[in-house]
Design an enzyme around this catalytic site. Structure first.
Site, PDB file in Angstrom:
ATOM      1  N   GLU A   1      10.694 -13.254 -20.650  1.00  0.00           N
ATOM      2  CA  GLU A   1      10.274 -11.884 -20.314  1.00  0.00           C
ATOM      3  C   GLU A   1       9.255 -11.353 -21.339  1.00  0.00           C
ATOM      4  OE1 GLU A   1      10.239  -9.968 -17.944  1.00  0.00           O
ATOM      5  OE2 GLU A   1      10.196  -7.905 -18.656  1.00  0.00           O
TER       6      GLU A   1
ATOM      7  N   HIS B   1      10.958 -31.301 -27.550  1.00  0.00           N
ATOM      8  CA  HIS B   1      10.671 -32.198 -26.428  1.00  0.00           C
ATOM      9  C   HIS B   1       9.237 -32.050 -25.929  1.00  0.00           C
ATOM     10  CE1 HIS B   1      14.859 -33.355 -26.295  1.00  0.00           C
ATOM     11  NE2 HIS B   1      15.174 -32.073 -26.348  1.00  0.00           N
TER      12      HIS B   1
ATOM     13  N   GLU C   1       0.929 -10.067 -18.663  1.00  0.00           N
ATOM     14  CA  GLU C   1       0.490  -9.128 -17.625  1.00  0.00           C
ATOM     15  C   GLU C   1      -0.094  -7.846 -18.195  1.00  0.00           C
ATOM     16  OE1 GLU C   1       3.661  -8.002 -14.955  1.00  0.00           O
ATOM     17  OE2 GLU C   1       5.089  -7.858 -16.584  1.00  0.00           O
TER      18      GLU C   1
ATOM     19  N   TRP D   1      -3.796  -2.014  -1.545  1.00  0.00           N
ATOM     20  CA  TRP D   1      -3.885  -3.233  -2.347  1.00  0.00           C
ATOM     21  C   TRP D   1      -4.256  -4.317  -1.347  1.00  0.00           C
ATOM     22  CZ3 TRP D   1      -1.531  -8.097  -2.844  1.00  0.00           C
ATOM     23  CH2 TRP D   1      -1.773  -8.748  -4.056  1.00  0.00           C
TER      24      TRP D   1
ATOM     25  N   LYS E   1       5.573 -10.109 -20.198  1.00  0.00           N
ATOM     26  CA  LYS E   1       5.036  -8.774 -20.506  1.00  0.00           C
ATOM     27  C   LYS E   1       3.680  -8.894 -21.196  1.00  0.00           C
ATOM     28  CE  LYS E   1       6.946  -6.510 -18.393  1.00  0.00           C
ATOM     29  NZ  LYS E   1       8.044  -6.960 -17.657  1.00  0.00           N
TER      30      LYS E   1
ATOM     31  N   ARG F   1       1.697   1.816  -5.936  1.00  0.00           N
ATOM     32  CA  ARG F   1       1.942   0.807  -4.892  1.00  0.00           C
ATOM     33  C   ARG F   1       0.698  -0.021  -4.585  1.00  0.00           C
ATOM     34  NH1 ARG F   1       6.547   1.482  -1.891  1.00  0.00           N
ATOM     35  NH2 ARG F   1       5.631   0.226  -0.256  1.00  0.00           N
TER      36      ARG F   1
ATOM     37  N   ASN G   1       0.532  -0.487   6.159  1.00  0.00           N
ATOM     38  CA  ASN G   1       1.035  -1.257   5.019  1.00  0.00           C
ATOM     39  C   ASN G   1       1.687  -2.507   5.583  1.00  0.00           C
ATOM     40  OD1 ASN G   1       2.105  -2.064   2.528  1.00  0.00           O
ATOM     41  ND2 ASN G   1       3.985  -0.911   2.850  1.00  0.00           N
ATOM     42  N   GLY G   2       1.353  -3.680   5.042  1.00  0.00           N
ATOM     43  CA  GLY G   2       1.975  -4.914   5.532  1.00  0.00           C
ATOM     44  C   GLY G   2       0.911  -5.866   6.052  1.00  0.00           C
TER      45      GLY G   2
ATOM     46  N   LYS H   1       2.618  -2.872  -7.826  1.00  0.00           N
ATOM     47  CA  LYS H   1       4.026  -2.620  -8.143  1.00  0.00           C
ATOM     48  C   LYS H   1       4.948  -3.249  -7.118  1.00  0.00           C
ATOM     49  CE  LYS H   1       7.341  -0.701 -10.429  1.00  0.00           C
ATOM     50  NZ  LYS H   1       7.705  -1.460 -11.652  1.00  0.00           N
TER      51      LYS H   1
ATOM     52  N   CYS I   1       0.855  -1.189   0.000  1.00  0.00           N
ATOM     53  CA  CYS I   1       0.000   0.000   0.000  1.00  0.00           C
ATOM     54  C   CYS I   1       0.887   1.233   0.000  1.00  0.00           C
ATOM     55  CB  CYS I   1      -0.860   0.020   1.257  1.00  0.00           C
ATOM     56  SG  CYS I   1      -1.760  -1.505   1.486  1.00  0.00           S
TER      57      CYS I   1
HETATM   58  C1  F6R Z   1       6.839  -7.874 -14.059  1.00  0.00           C
HETATM   59  C2  F6R Z   1       7.188  -7.314 -12.765  1.00  0.00           C
HETATM   60  C3  F6R Z   1       7.365  -8.246 -11.624  1.00  0.00           C
HETATM   61  C4  F6R Z   1       8.550  -7.799 -10.742  1.00  0.00           C
HETATM   62  C5  F6R Z   1       8.624  -8.665  -9.479  1.00  0.00           C
HETATM   63  C6  F6R Z   1       9.780  -8.266  -8.602  1.00  0.00           C
HETATM   64  O1  F6R Z   1       6.728  -6.865 -15.018  1.00  0.00           O
HETATM   65  O2  F6R Z   1       7.320  -6.127 -12.614  1.00  0.00           O
HETATM   66  O3  F6R Z   1       7.521  -9.564 -12.048  1.00  0.00           O
HETATM   67  O4  F6R Z   1       9.727  -7.894 -11.491  1.00  0.00           O
HETATM   68  O5  F6R Z   1       7.429  -8.539  -8.751  1.00  0.00           O
HETATM   69  O6  F6R Z   1       9.676  -6.943  -8.180  1.00  0.00           O
HETATM   70  P1  F6R Z   1      10.926  -6.191  -7.591  1.00  0.00           P
HETATM   71  O7  F6R Z   1      11.924  -6.027  -8.690  1.00  0.00           O
HETATM   72  O8  F6R Z   1      10.405  -4.865  -7.118  1.00  0.00           O
HETATM   73  O9  F6R Z   1      11.463  -7.029  -6.479  1.00  0.00           O
END
Ligand code: F6R
Length: 619
Positions: free
Chosen positions: A488, A511, A495, A78, A492, A30, A105-106, A614, A2
């Site tokens: 990756e 395989h 998500e 969140w 992308k 966040r 937060n937490g 995030k 949060c």
């Molecule tokens: C994907 C993405 C997540 C973060 C993961 C780790 O686009 O952003 O997979 O890479 O949650 O987050 P951090 O780097 O903040 O530890």
């Protein structure tokens, strides 16, 4: 998970509310499933909170204006305990007369036990959150002492878990008290006003002077003072620092969304991360590491721990660092590492990679590694965050604030930082690549211009993305460092565009996964440079032929001048020639642009994809 903002100023006007709303807007990345604000005004708490994005709260306040105040807290959530509803939104009120407001937060792990005790005592709860428990505990302690700092101190002693808490009381205008354990909280230092935030973005529009709090500390801010004590009640000190990015850096910079801006920030992110890492003679200098050279020379194994995109950066680093240093490297998802019995000792270097520095899975894995006696280095983008603080050393990436939930520029900066670390180790330990480290660094300095060249030639990729807006599944293939790039690219797309996507090692296709290929199936193939060793390029070209023969529609990312792919590509996306190990820094860019554009074409919110936040601060 949060965002938290607190403010005290001489006030009496609308300043506090304005500061909080501005801070919440900057922290919305966040968490964004509900938001709320509480003000202390005329001996009362004024409260508004709303499920949904911040705009809902804004509209509620416009419809029902809040009184003038100089003391306020605000929260963007969140959900963890309790769904995203108005009732579960923060702030929560505590005490029989509900004169205390608190945000959190937490996760408070022992909240069930605490709640049943409070219920037995007659406390009536109005939400399903763990937070409301803390609100009542602090209120109860305040009723006994009349001292908000002391009340917070007594309350945190009863809590288990990870938390940042901010509290205000109707009887204490001009005071906000915060507490932190395993969750972020930074102080903004103003003149005649002070701020609290989950990170500096919360108050960057007002002050660039900040103070980082340590673990298990309580801070009390008034308009003219900032006082820190430990959870033991003893006086403590935060670390003051100057924030060297301004409010404009966190804005969208003229792009339609943060994601597009951040994709375009990438040449700068890589260049800035390379800055200041070499001396006048080109040798790598990492003074900031503060781990003795002897300890680094003794390292006999490296383990990268991270999650999601950051873990893919670790996978790429493994290829490069093993090649340069001959030190065996492992890469492990932090949440898996934490709960097995890894073979780790004092000669193991555990490198965590995290944009936010707050990812709980990664934080717990770092602590686990420290407990096992490993050396720990954090590669992190966020100053003042928890993971660097829990590590023996930190190598900061300089990507700047990453606001879009899906990671782009932080990923490139992470790859860059792991390479700097690998080359530094190679230099330190001698051997073949000690002499070549400087040459590789020189190649790395050329990468930002190559990324820019890719960004400048993305028109066709955008067209392809728009054309594919109705596509139901996309596959991505790569080999060697191209394999994590394929993973990756798939992540992308999943998500951002909510399309089923899978990344495979191209050699693995035969395989099993080749059964997925049917006529018209779009497949991205990341082709290694023709200069790659061990005939890798030819092998990938034959993988393309295999899938093309089965009807796949191939979209091939290949180096300029690579003509071998032409007969087998339905589309070719060209990238500048780049040394094979550095190629991920350019080949991933078209995949990011593709996912972003396709999501845009579907009318989706690329900055805040559904179900994601995030900063994932729960395990
Ligand atoms: C994907 C993405 C997540 C973060 C993961 C780790 O686009 O952003 O997979 O890479 O949650 O987050 P951090 O780097 O903040 O530890």
């Amino acid at each position: 998970m949060c965002g938290i903002v607190g403010y005290v100023g001489a006030g009496g006007d609308g300043t506090a509310l304005d500061v909080i709303m501005e801070g919440l807007a900057r922290l919305e990345y966040r968490g964004y499933d509900s938001a709320g604000v509480a003000l202390v005004s005329n001996g009362e708490i004024a409260l508004q909170k709303k499920a949904g994005k911040l705009v809902n709260l804004r509209e509620a306040i416009a419809a029902n204006p809040m009184p003038p105040s100089g003391t306020a807290i605000g929260h963007t959530r969140w959900a963890t305990h309790g769904g995203p509803t108005d009732h579960n939104a923060h702030p929560h009120l505590g005490g029989p007369d509900l004169r205390l407001a608190l945000i959190h937060n937490g996760i408070i792990e022992n909240f069930h036990a605490l709640k049943s005790r409070l219920v037995d005592d007659g406390v009536v709860f109005t939400s399903e959150t763990d937070t409301e428990v803390a609100a009542h505990l602090v209120a109860r302690e305040y009723a006994a002492s009349g001292d908000l700092t002391g009340a917070m101190l007594a309350a945190v002693a009863q809590l288990e878990g990870a938390f940042t808490l901010l509290a205000v009381h109707a009887d204490a205008p001009g005071v906000v008290v915060g507490a932190r354990r395993n969750s972020p909280l930074v102080v903004g230092l103003g003149t005649g006003e002070n701020f609290l935030g989950s990170d500096v973005a919360a108050f960057i529009g007002h002050t660039r002077e900040a103070m980082e709090l340590g673990q298990d500390q309580i801070v009390t801010i008034t308009p003219d003072s900032v006082t820190v004590i430990g959870f033991d009640g003893e006086p403590a000190e935060g670390r003051r620092f100057h924030v060297d990015w301004d409010a404009a850096a966190a804005e969208k910079g003229g792009y339609p969304n943060y994601m597009t801006k951040e994709i375009h920030d990438q040449p700068r992110a890589v260049a800035d991360t390379l800055l200041g890492r070499t001396d006048a003679f080109g040798a790598l200098v990492l003074d900031e590491l503060r781990i003795s050279e002897d300890a680094l020379r003794a390292v006999d194994k490296i383990v990268f721990i991270a999650c999601g995109t950051a873990a893919y950066a670790g996978m790429i680093a493994k290829y490069a660092i093993e090649h340069w240093t001959r030190i065996p490297c492992e890469v492990e998802l932090a949440h898996e590492f934490r709960y097995r019995d890894p073979v780790i000792d004092a000669k193991t270097l555990v490198v965590s990679i995290s944009q936010s520095g707050e990812t709980m899975d990664t934080l717990m894995a770092v602590k686990h590694a420290s407990d096992l006696g490993a050396l720990t280095i954090s590669i992190c983008n966020t100053h003042g965050s928890t993971i660097p603080r829990e590590s023996d050393a930190v190598l900061y990436t300089h990507a700047g604030p990453e606001i879009a939930v899906a990671s782009t520029k932080a990923f490139l900066a992470q790859i860059t930082a792991t390479y700097i670390l690998g080359l530094y180790l190679a230099q330190l330990r001698g051997g073949t690549y000690a002499d070549e480290a400087q040459a590789v660094m020189k190649d790395m300095h050329e990468v930002p211009a190559k990324i820019q060249a890719v960004l400048d030639s993305m028109d066709r990729v955008r067209e392809i993305a728009r054309f594919m807006a109705d596509t139901r599944a996309v596959l991505f293939l790569g080999r060697h460092v191209g394999y994590p790039v394929a993973l990756e690219g798939a992540l992308k797309l999943k998500e951002l565009a909510y399309i089923h996507a899978e990344g495979f090692a191209a050699g693995e296709l035969k395989h099993g996964p080749i059964a997925l290929i049917e006529p018209g199936q779009p497949v991205f193939v990341i082709v290694p440079s023709p200069s790659s060793e061990h005939g890798l390029h030819a092998k990938v070209v034959s993988n393309i032929q295999e899938i093309r023969a089965r009807g796949a529609r191939t979209i091939v990312i290949a180096e300029e001048g690579d003509e071998d792919v032409v007969p087998f590509a339905d589309e070719i996306v060209r990238v500048p020639a780049t040394p094979p190990l550095l190629a991920p820094l350019v080949t991933v860019v078209p995949l990011q642009v593709f996912a972003c554009e396709l999501a845009n074409a579907k009318g989706l919110d690329v900055d805040q994809p559904r179900n994601l936040a995030k900063s994932v601060t729960v395990e």
